[in-house]
Design an enzyme around this catalytic site. Sequence first.
Site: not given
Ligand code: KIV
Length: 272
Positions: A52-53, A91, A121, A123, A190
């Site tokens: 989600d980055s 994510d 994934k 969090e 992280e």
């Molecule tokens: O969204 C992302 O890029 C991440 C990484 C920083 C692990 O969750």
Amino acid sequence: MSALKKEYKRITTKSLVEMKANGEKIAMLTAYDYTMAKIVDHAGIDIILVGDSASNVMAGHETTLPITLDEMIYHASSVIRAIERCFVVVDLPFGTYQGNSRKALSSAIRIMKESGGHSVKLEGGEEIAESVSRILSAGIPVMGHLGLTPQSIYKFGTYTVRAKEEEEANQLKRDAKLLEKLGCFGLVLEKVPSKLAKEVAESLTIPVIGIGAGDGVDGQVLVTHDMLGMTHEFSPRFLRRYLDLYTEMGTAFKSYIKDVKTRDFPNKEEQY
Ligand code: KIV
């Protein structure tokens, strides 16, 4: 010593757990589009994270909170069309799984059905246990994410190192154990102290992939645009830059602009 212990034609959750057991480090990078995913996969990466980055890197938002499930599905399906070998983790974005395990399951099902991603994934630790269990009950592989969890940035207030104090470190260790017990196939840690990350990795059989978590974990993940030096304003201590693409691309763009302005491009060979 060879860095590769075994050749894998296709990476699965089983291969990832096996790599940890064999002491082979796992390499993971982000990708959000077809072209980048193709290059990263052909280079031999083990896992692509459709993170989600993308909210920051692709859309320019300050945080990861605004990205939607539809947008994550768009990015993930572009990546899936490109890859041949790697395992793809997608994510679940903010607001699609917290506090409602039925919603979590339907979000994860949309990712799997509409993008073709291989896993999701999430969090968090014990507070999302019910969502993790429900997603796993549908046969969807889940990766955990502890330590600095950017979707909770307004709770933390900063992006500094997490779990430096004993109480938070102990909670993180409990959460990691719980995620493994629930059935997660892996865990991202992280920005936590390397000693703590090593201890967590050694206490689990599932692979722990670190970002800013030191060298005692089972693999590493970086945001591809950061390691390529495209995002030059972002310079955390854990980041190793393999290229300075911001400068190199800028130089190429300047040359192109000059060539157009001076009528050097296109030349006679570059036209029909
Ligand atoms: O969204 C992302 O890029 C991440 C990484 C920083 C692990 O969750």
